[in-house]
Design an enzyme around this catalytic site. Structure first.
Site, PDB file in Angstrom:
ATOM      1  N   ARG A  99       0.805  -1.223   0.000  1.00  0.00           N
ATOM      2  CA  ARG A  99       0.000   0.000   0.000  1.00  0.00           C
ATOM      3  C   ARG A  99       0.836   1.270   0.000  1.00  0.00           C
ATOM      4  O   ARG A  99       0.602   2.177  -0.813  1.00  0.00           O
ATOM      5  CB  ARG A  99      -0.937   0.002   1.222  1.00  0.00           C
ATOM      6  CG  ARG A  99      -2.024  -1.042   1.160  1.00  0.00           C
ATOM      7  CD  ARG A  99      -2.749  -1.155   2.489  1.00  0.00           C
ATOM      8  NE  ARG A  99      -1.867  -1.679   3.539  1.00  0.00           N
ATOM      9  CZ  ARG A  99      -2.174  -1.718   4.822  1.00  0.00           C
ATOM     10  NH1 ARG A  99      -3.333  -1.224   5.235  1.00  0.00           N
ATOM     11  NH2 ARG A  99      -1.348  -2.231   5.703  1.00  0.00           N
ATOM     12  N   ASP A 219      -5.454  -3.785   4.001  1.00  0.00           N
ATOM     13  CA  ASP A 219      -4.330  -4.562   3.488  1.00  0.00           C
ATOM     14  C   ASP A 219      -4.872  -5.585   2.485  1.00  0.00           C
ATOM     15  O   ASP A 219      -5.609  -6.499   2.872  1.00  0.00           O
ATOM     16  CB  ASP A 219      -3.632  -5.272   4.654  1.00  0.00           C
ATOM     17  CG  ASP A 219      -2.342  -5.959   4.249  1.00  0.00           C
ATOM     18  OD1 ASP A 219      -2.206  -6.282   3.058  1.00  0.00           O
ATOM     19  OD2 ASP A 219      -1.488  -6.171   5.118  1.00  0.00           O
TER      20      ASP A 219
END
Length: 300
Positions: A99, A219
């Site tokens: 990310r 996530d």
């Protein structure tokens, strides 16, 4: 992509596994990542073997143990004036493998498109050392290529709070886990020295999305639950990983786009005698504090 396995899958007796895991400081809030799994299991096997041959007195003998003292101090004040008038942005995720890497690449592209790369710079790091020095997973690289992002030279780096909280003007976290990892130390610095103001720098990246509300950017590889439930979610996500990576990348893109607009407005409206970093600090300080799980000692 290999998934983390439960320690029960190791060739250990149940009692040994439980006894080892009960040792102080070994249980993480989330499971170790794949590349750190084998080191973790190896230590567990060695410890279990030692316990099997030890006498009851030896099993609880701490005479050879050494308590490592922890010294806390405020961040180095000499770091405060580095970077000149450039706004320095740091993107933070748990392991700096997905990310935050996407956020760095996307943000750099948007900043370049706006032609403000001379005044705004960024990088990314992870709050945990699971994958220090590692390259992103193959699927992460594939999706990045689909999106026109080049991250193949990236290697994971760890966040150093005492240094980075001073060097960077914005610390943008992906979710409540990374917010807690960062703020548990930042708030202590402010407890030590009441004149320091660092907490305003910590924001969730999703707050800057303009067209919808984003609280956590989940996530896409492991989920966002923590604990044993995360293992089940990680397996499910593996089956649709490309879809999840694209979805998360879109959330990051829209959030970074809003962030660039926010910073561009500050630059556009900056008066001749105004200091860019002071104006940014004032703007960020007026926002609602970032929510996170506070330790009891800081809640009093």
């Amino acid at each position: 992509m290999a998934l983390p396995h439960s320690l029960s899958s190791a060739s250990l007796a149940a009692g040994d596994t439980v006894e080892y895991l009960a040792s102080p400081g070994l249980i993480r809030s989330r499971y170790p990542r794949p590349r750190s799994k084998f080191r973790f299991l190896r230590r567990a096997v060695i410890r279990a073997q030692q316990l099997q041959t030890a006498s009851p007195a030896e099993r609880f003998d701490v005479s050879n143990s050494c308590v490592q003292p922890v010294f806390r101090s405020i961040p180095n004040a000499s770091e405060k004036h580095t970077g000149g008038d450039r706004i320095k942005v740091l993107f933070l995720s748990e392991s700096n493998m997905c990310r935050s890497v996407y956020a760095e690449a996307i943000f750099k592209k948007l900043v370049k498109d706006k032609e403000v790369q001379d005044v705004i710079e960024c990088t990314s790091k992870g709050t945990r050392d699971y994958n220090t020095g590692d390259k992103p997973d193959g699927n992460v690289l594939e999706v990045a290529k689909d999106l026109g992002l080049d991250i193949k030279d990236h290697s994971a780096t760890v966040f150093k709070c005492e240094r980075d909280v001073v060097l960077y003007d914005l610390l943008l976290v992906m979710d409540k886990f990374t917010a807690s990892d960062v703020l548990k130390d930042v708030t202590i610095y402010e407890t030590i020295d009441k004149n320091t103001k660092y907490c305003w720098k910590v924001r969730r990246l999703g707050e800057f999305c303009l067209d919808r509300k984003i609280e956590d950017i989940d996530d896409p590889l492991y989920g966002n639950t923590g604990g044993e439930e995360e293992m089940v979610i990680a397996h499910r996500l593996l089956l649709q990983e490309h879809v999840e990576l694209h979805r998360v990348a879109l959330d990051i893109y829209d959030s970074c786009n809003g962030l660039v607009s926010f910073l561009s407005d500050i630059l556009t409206n900056l008066e001749d005698k105004e200091n860019l970093k002071e104006v940014l600090a004032h703007k960020m300080g007026s926002m609602t504090p970032t929510e996170w799980v506070r330790p009891p000692m800081l809640s009093k």
